[in-house]
Design a protein around this motif. Structure first.
Motif, PDB file in Angstrom:
ATOM      1  N   THR A   1       1.008  -1.056  -0.039  1.00  0.00           N
ATOM      2  CA  THR A   1       0.094  -0.008  -0.071  1.00  0.00           C
ATOM      3  C   THR A   1       0.846   1.307  -0.033  1.00  0.00           C
ATOM      4  O   THR A   1       0.406   2.210  -0.586  1.00  0.00           O
ATOM      5  CB  THR A   1      -0.921  -0.006   1.132  1.00  0.00           C
ATOM      6  OG1 THR A   1      -0.140   0.039   2.327  1.00  0.00           O
ATOM      7  CG2 THR A   1      -2.221  -1.012   1.114  1.00  0.00           C
ATOM      8  N   SER A   2       2.145   1.105   0.592  1.00  0.00           N
ATOM      9  CA  SER A   2       2.734   2.606   0.631  1.00  0.00           C
ATOM     10  C   SER A   2       3.523   2.436  -0.643  1.00  0.00           C
ATOM     11  O   SER A   2       4.141   3.532  -1.075  1.00  0.00           O
ATOM     12  CB  SER A   2       3.924   2.332   1.885  1.00  0.00           C
ATOM     13  OG  SER A   2       4.732   1.189   1.713  1.00  0.00           O
ATOM     14  N   LYS A   3       3.982   1.533  -1.474  1.00  0.00           N
ATOM     15  CA  LYS A   3       4.621   1.384  -2.703  1.00  0.00           C
ATOM     16  C   LYS A   3       4.020   1.788  -3.893  1.00  0.00           C
ATOM     17  O   LYS A   3       4.340   2.574  -4.828  1.00  0.00           O
ATOM     18  CB  LYS A   3       5.359   0.136  -2.881  1.00  0.00           C
ATOM     19  CG  LYS A   3       6.635   0.138  -3.968  1.00  0.00           C
ATOM     20  CD  LYS A   3       7.278  -1.000  -3.797  1.00  0.00           C
ATOM     21  CE  LYS A   3       8.436  -0.998  -5.064  1.00  0.00           C
ATOM     22  NZ  LYS A   3       9.191  -2.473  -4.911  1.00  0.00           N
ATOM     23  N   TYR A   4       2.774   1.183  -3.995  1.00  0.00           N
ATOM     24  CA  TYR A   4       1.823   1.221  -5.282  1.00  0.00           C
ATOM     25  C   TYR A   4       0.566   2.092  -5.045  1.00  0.00           C
ATOM     26  O   TYR A   4      -0.156   1.818  -3.848  1.00  0.00           O
ATOM     27  CB  TYR A   4       1.639   0.043  -5.536  1.00  0.00           C
ATOM     28  CG  TYR A   4       2.577  -1.057  -6.042  1.00  0.00           C
ATOM     29  CD1 TYR A   4       3.505  -0.702  -7.298  1.00  0.00           C
ATOM     30  CD2 TYR A   4       3.313  -1.791  -5.311  1.00  0.00           C
ATOM     31  CE1 TYR A   4       4.336  -1.693  -7.463  1.00  0.00           C
ATOM     32  CE2 TYR A   4       4.449  -2.885  -5.422  1.00  0.00           C
ATOM     33  CZ  TYR A   4       5.078  -2.600  -6.818  1.00  0.00           C
ATOM     34  OH  TYR A   4       6.245  -3.226  -6.930  1.00  0.00           O
ATOM     35  N   LYS A   5       0.190   3.000  -5.896  1.00  0.00           N
ATOM     36  CA  LYS A   5      -0.879   3.863  -5.764  1.00  0.00           C
ATOM     37  C   LYS A   5      -2.179   2.924  -6.078  1.00  0.00           C
ATOM     38  O   LYS A   5      -2.053   1.885  -6.964  1.00  0.00           O
ATOM     39  CB  LYS A   5      -0.893   5.080  -6.901  1.00  0.00           C
ATOM     40  CG  LYS A   5      -1.850   6.107  -6.718  1.00  0.00           C
ATOM     41  CD  LYS A   5      -1.619   7.246  -7.340  1.00  0.00           C
ATOM     42  CE  LYS A   5      -2.491   8.276  -7.284  1.00  0.00           C
ATOM     43  NZ  LYS A   5      -2.109   9.608  -8.397  1.00  0.00           N
ATOM     44  N   GLY A   6      -3.097   3.364  -5.301  1.00  0.00           N
ATOM     45  CA  GLY A   6      -4.442   2.599  -5.608  1.00  0.00           C
ATOM     46  C   GLY A   6      -4.690   1.157  -4.894  1.00  0.00           C
ATOM     47  O   GLY A   6      -5.736   0.739  -5.068  1.00  0.00           O
ATOM     48  N   TRP A   7      -3.618   0.802  -4.171  1.00  0.00           N
ATOM     49  CA  TRP A   7      -3.742  -0.351  -3.244  1.00  0.00           C
ATOM     50  C   TRP A   7      -4.460  -0.257  -1.869  1.00  0.00           C
ATOM     51  O   TRP A   7      -3.925   0.766  -1.418  1.00  0.00           O
ATOM     52  CB  TRP A   7      -2.479  -1.213  -3.259  1.00  0.00           C
ATOM     53  CG  TRP A   7      -2.120  -1.776  -4.549  1.00  0.00           C
ATOM     54  CD1 TRP A   7      -1.721  -1.355  -5.673  1.00  0.00           C
ATOM     55  CD2 TRP A   7      -2.027  -3.279  -4.652  1.00  0.00           C
ATOM     56  NE1 TRP A   7      -1.270  -2.229  -6.584  1.00  0.00           N
ATOM     57  CE2 TRP A   7      -1.925  -3.305  -6.031  1.00  0.00           C
ATOM     58  CE3 TRP A   7      -2.583  -4.396  -4.122  1.00  0.00           C
ATOM     59  CZ2 TRP A   7      -1.903  -4.719  -6.613  1.00  0.00           C
ATOM     60  CZ3 TRP A   7      -2.637  -5.577  -4.676  1.00  0.00           C
ATOM     61  CH2 TRP A   7      -2.042  -5.594  -5.852  1.00  0.00           C
ATOM     62  N   THR A   8      -5.012  -1.139  -1.433  1.00  0.00           N
ATOM     63  CA  THR A   8      -5.604  -0.889  -0.209  1.00  0.00           C
ATOM     64  C   THR A   8      -5.480  -2.375   0.642  1.00  0.00           C
ATOM     65  O   THR A   8      -4.887  -3.150   0.152  1.00  0.00           O
ATOM     66  CB  THR A   8      -7.155  -0.835   0.066  1.00  0.00           C
ATOM     67  OG1 THR A   8      -7.725  -1.960  -0.605  1.00  0.00           O
ATOM     68  CG2 THR A   8      -7.691   0.462  -0.819  1.00  0.00           C
ATOM     69  N   SER A   9      -5.257  -2.438   1.923  1.00  0.00           N
ATOM     70  CA  SER A   9      -4.853  -3.583   2.797  1.00  0.00           C
ATOM     71  C   SER A   9      -5.635  -4.656   2.379  1.00  0.00           C
ATOM     72  O   SER A   9      -5.590  -5.693   2.200  1.00  0.00           O
ATOM     73  CB  SER A   9      -4.984  -3.383   4.262  1.00  0.00           C
ATOM     74  OG  SER A   9      -5.913  -2.684   4.764  1.00  0.00           O
ATOM     75  N   ASP A  10      -7.356  -4.071   2.383  1.00  0.00           N
ATOM     76  CA  ASP A  10      -8.021  -5.320   1.933  1.00  0.00           C
ATOM     77  C   ASP A  10      -7.879  -5.961   0.408  1.00  0.00           C
ATOM     78  O   ASP A  10      -8.084  -7.111   0.172  1.00  0.00           O
ATOM     79  CB  ASP A  10      -9.592  -4.543   1.705  1.00  0.00           C
ATOM     80  CG  ASP A  10     -10.514  -5.747   1.516  1.00  0.00           C
ATOM     81  OD1 ASP A  10     -10.841  -6.517   2.271  1.00  0.00           O
ATOM     82  OD2 ASP A  10     -11.360  -5.423   0.473  1.00  0.00           O
ATOM     83  N   LYS A  11      -7.555  -5.028  -0.468  1.00  0.00           N
ATOM     84  CA  LYS A  11      -7.208  -5.656  -1.812  1.00  0.00           C
ATOM     85  C   LYS A  11      -5.752  -6.374  -1.875  1.00  0.00           C
ATOM     86  O   LYS A  11      -5.566  -7.435  -2.336  1.00  0.00           O
ATOM     87  CB  LYS A  11      -6.789  -4.497  -2.774  1.00  0.00           C
ATOM     88  CG  LYS A  11      -6.381  -4.810  -4.263  1.00  0.00           C
ATOM     89  CD  LYS A  11      -6.277  -3.604  -5.062  1.00  0.00           C
ATOM     90  CE  LYS A  11      -5.667  -4.177  -6.539  1.00  0.00           C
ATOM     91  NZ  LYS A  11      -5.618  -3.006  -7.354  1.00  0.00           N
ATOM     92  N   VAL A  12      -5.039  -6.173  -0.976  1.00  0.00           N
ATOM     93  CA  VAL A  12      -3.677  -7.041  -0.961  1.00  0.00           C
ATOM     94  C   VAL A  12      -3.893  -8.350  -0.303  1.00  0.00           C
ATOM     95  O   VAL A  12      -3.547  -9.318  -0.902  1.00  0.00           O
ATOM     96  CB  VAL A  12      -2.608  -6.366   0.064  1.00  0.00           C
ATOM     97  CG1 VAL A  12      -1.208  -7.229   0.343  1.00  0.00           C
ATOM     98  CG2 VAL A  12      -2.110  -4.911  -0.341  1.00  0.00           C
ATOM     99  N   LEU A  13      -4.922  -8.250   0.859  1.00  0.00           N
ATOM    100  CA  LEU A  13      -5.331  -9.735   1.039  1.00  0.00           C
ATOM    101  C   LEU A  13      -6.002 -10.485   0.213  1.00  0.00           C
ATOM    102  O   LEU A  13      -5.634 -11.808   0.267  1.00  0.00           O
ATOM    103  CB  LEU A  13      -6.189  -9.413   2.519  1.00  0.00           C
ATOM    104  CG  LEU A  13      -6.888 -10.653   3.126  1.00  0.00           C
ATOM    105  CD1 LEU A  13      -5.779 -11.748   3.450  1.00  0.00           C
ATOM    106  CD2 LEU A  13      -7.676 -10.275   4.270  1.00  0.00           C
TER     107      LEU A  13
END
Length: 715
Positions: A299-311
């Motif tokens: 989330t800190s490196k890529y724009k538009g990402w959320t922690s929910d999306k990463v999961l």
């Protein structure tokens, strides 16, 4: 015959592949002595309050607190059809029940995820449908074929997992009791208008308080000026370097006049190097990823990402057998994984430009049973992906790189510190230089090092003062929380990263939420309007601030209180605490909290207003010829009250997989022409393409499916 219940269809397919079962039937696989079926996550949910007592259909203050004598489960409700059962869940439960009750089935194996949620998903279904046949548990950290076969050879009686079930049920029932009672009473007490609830939750409120506290720090912050003094020095042969003035180990000064007196004293003065230290230092790679660290990194490196999306992406990679279980709090591996890890490393490093530098090693920084809680850190499996969607590639590459770093040479640099003293001046000038000597693990992500090269000087060498300058600076407020920093606070329950008790707290379960639930908590705070997102910063809304400042049950904002509850759930898993004790405490807490809210001052925290939305017709319904109108969640038939089910959802899964959402223009074309050319669709490999889409009614029911065909390039 053995019956296996998986948590999802994709996992059932992995198990079937491992057992060489190719025959898929309606809702299950069968062959080689096994029947494998699946859930879709939770097929059952807890009763609503109105299911226990009809009077609870309408919220009335006198009906709370409401405590069921026994918690009961029902088929989960359809998220898209309010008040109706999920037809797919009902059908799958019927399939599972028929299979479990087959006379040739001797045992049942739960293959749901090895965590609290996975345990209760499997147990709630199996024990609801079966009371006679023995139940066993398949416990795996990855779904590769080798691990599935090994796991089936070492299944455990499900009774051994009773503490995990107790912890899962305790969490589920506690959140129901607190959520149903306090949300209802708070909404009745503090909100004007209907149609929306004032959400109160055990994990929601302390997370909101973390963001609120940081907002308050920033609002209360008063910037202050400070000053620094820098001097340029030159050796006899003209080599230059800079030093910063320190006095009593402080380089920031509030009074400019103090530095001006020092600066004036520099004129016509001699300086000498009084100390020089050169140290060779090592830089170790960051630890392996757990879920919170992975979410923070992406989330800190890529724009538009959320922690929910990463999961969600990590869960997909796990189900595709490419990575190990993602919902983990550990940053090291179990020592039993040494051999497996070495084999994975050999596969992954082949062909890399720095392949010769990657050497397997066993050390406590990577393998340590004492620092593993339930699941090891996230690493790749031996199954190498042939192709990945763009989002999958980002997450997989991050996990792979972090894994590789552990087995690369340690990075090394040389640090030089020079101390310069000027006669008649009380303080000293400090200079620090750094030169990277060994790049090591930094090669994996091409991490650039900034070298500060100093001239070769010696102790007692005289130097000239060639220039000096006082610079003005302003203190800055703390930064607003991002998802990365918020996840870290939730994981450590507010303890500092350098706090020696931090790791012990994490491993003992002392946290806010779990790795599996933190992303959902942040998402819900945004959804219910308690916080908003400004670029990557999380900020309290007015409603969120009002809630923190007014809601009288202060324990729910307390990180220590929430941390103790989560710690108790972890202790239930370890048989150190009983489910009955925990739920007794939760019931007492809920009753007291309801009374506290009822007796509190009457104030309005939120006013719900409704404006009638004008719906624009976008075409005629292909089922009943009534107008199709655009709603908040989709384009649906205006005749829905009479049973017409035609709808194109705005979060349609087929279109979402192609990185598209239905637009008004697209739907109009579909309804008038029956087909529409959609440009810029995205394939699984991340490639763009154009295609004609049709939304066609199924022959045997009133549901619709998407059809795709491609433009004729010769036209």
């Amino acid at each position: 015959m053995k019956f296996i219940l998986a948590e999802k269809p994709s996992v059932a397919k992995n198990i079937a592949d491992a057992l060489y079962i190719k025959q898929r039937q309606d809702g299950f696989f069968e062959g080689n002595g096994y029947i494998i079926s699946w859930a879709f996550g939770h097929l059952l949910q807890l009763y609503d309050a109105k299911d226990y007592d009809p009077k609870m259909t309408k919220w009335q203050m006198e009906n709370f607190p409401f405590m069921p004598e026994h918690f009961r489960y029902k088929v989960k409700m359809d998220a898209k059809k309010r008040g109706k059962e999920d037809a797919g869940a009902r059908k799958q439960l019927q399939i599972i029940q028929r299979l479990i009750n087959r006379s040739d089935v001797q045992m049942i194996i739960s293959a749901c995820d090895f965590d609290r949620e996975g345990q209760i998903i499997g147990d709630s279904i199996i024990y609801q449908l079966n009371r006679q046949k023995p139940v066993y548990r398949l416990l795996l950290n990855e779904w590769t074929a080798d691990e599935v076969r090994k796991g089936l050879a070492t299944i455990k009686p499900n009774s051994e997992l009773k503490p995990l079930q107790d912890a899962g049920v305790s969490r589920q029932w506690a959140d129901w009791l607190i959520g149903i009672n306090l949300t209802s009473v708070a909404t009745l007490k503090y909100q004007q208008g209907t149609g929306k609830a004032l959400n109160i939750g055990r994990v929601l409120l302390p997370t909101l308080k973390i963001i609120y506290d940081r907002d308050q720090e920033i609002e209360r912050f008063v910037p202050e000026d400070y000053f620094k003094l820098a001097a340029q020095f030159s050796t006899e042969d003209g080599r230059a370097y800079e030093g910063i003035y320190y006095e009593n180990k402080v380089d920031r000064f509030k009074n400019r006049e103090d530095l001006e007196r020092i600066e004036q004293a520099l004129d016509q003065q001699q300086a000498m190097i009084v100390d020089k230290k050169v140290e060779r230092k090592k830089e170790y790679p960051p630890m392996l990823f757990n879920l919170s660290n992975l979410q923070g990194f992406i989330t800190s490196k890529y724009k538009g990402w959320t922690s929910d999306k990463v999961l969600k992406v990590a869960q997909t990679l796990y189900e595709k057998k490419y990575i190990t279980y993602p919902r983990t709090a550990s940053v090291v591996l179990e020592e039993s994984l040494v051999e497996k890890t070495a084999n994975v490393l050999e596969r992954l490093k082949a062909g890399l430009p720095y392949e010769h530098e990657i050497q397997f090693t066993k050390n406590k920084r990577i393998f340590d049973n004492a620092k593993v809680e339930s699941h090891s850190a996230i690493i790749p499996t031996y199954v190498l992906p042939k192709s990945l969607a763009t989002d999958e590639a980002i997450v997989y590459q991050a996990i792979k790189n972090r894994f590789m770093m552990q087995f690369m040479p340690v990075a090394e640099y040389e640090e030089t510190r020079i101390t310069t003293k000027v006669q008649e001046i009380p303080g000293i000038f400090a200079t620090k230089g750094r030169v990277q000597l060994v790049e090591g693990w930094k090669k994996v992500e091409a991490i650039a090092s900034t070298d500060i090269i100093l001239p070769l000087v010696h102790v007692n060498e005289p130097v000239h003062i060639t220039e000096h300058q006082i610079t003005k600076h302003v203190t800055t407020p703390p930064k607003r929380h991002s998802e990365k920093t918020l996840l870290r606070v939730m994981e450590t329950c507010g303890k500092g990263v350098d706090d020696p008790d931090t790791m012990a707290a994490i491993l003992s379960g002392y946290s806010i939420g779990t790795p599996a639930t933190r992303a959902e908590t942040i998402k819900k705070l945004l959804t219910v309007g308690y916080i908003t997102m400004d670029n990557k910063s999380l900020v309290c809304t007015e409603l969120g601030r009002n809630l923190v400042e007014t809601f009288p049950v202060k324990d729910l904002f307390d990180l220590e209180f929430t941390g103790r509850l989560e710690k108790t759930l972890a202790d239930i898993e370890k048989r150190r605490y009983s489910k009955e004790q925990f739920l007794q405490f939760i019931c007492q807490f809920t009753v007291q909290a309801v009374e506290t809210i009822k007796s509190s001052e009457d104030v309005t925290l939120n006013k719900v207003t409704h404006t009638k939305k004008k719906f624009e017709a976008v075409g005629k319904c292909p089922l009943c010829s009534h107008q199709v109108i655009e709603g908040h969640k989709g384009f649906g038939c205006s005749n829905w009250k009479n049973g017409c089910q035609f709808v194109i959802w705005k979060n349609d899964k087929f279109l979402a997989a192609l990185k598209k959402k239905p637009t008004k223009t697209m739907v109009k074309a579909l309804l008038t022409k029956g087909t529409v050319l959609v440009k810029g669709l995205t394939s699984k490999k991340g490639q763009k393409f154009d295609a004609y889409l049709q939304y066609t009614k199924n022959a045997d029911n009133d549901y619709f499916s998407w059809q795709m065909h491609f433009p004729d390039k010769n036209q």
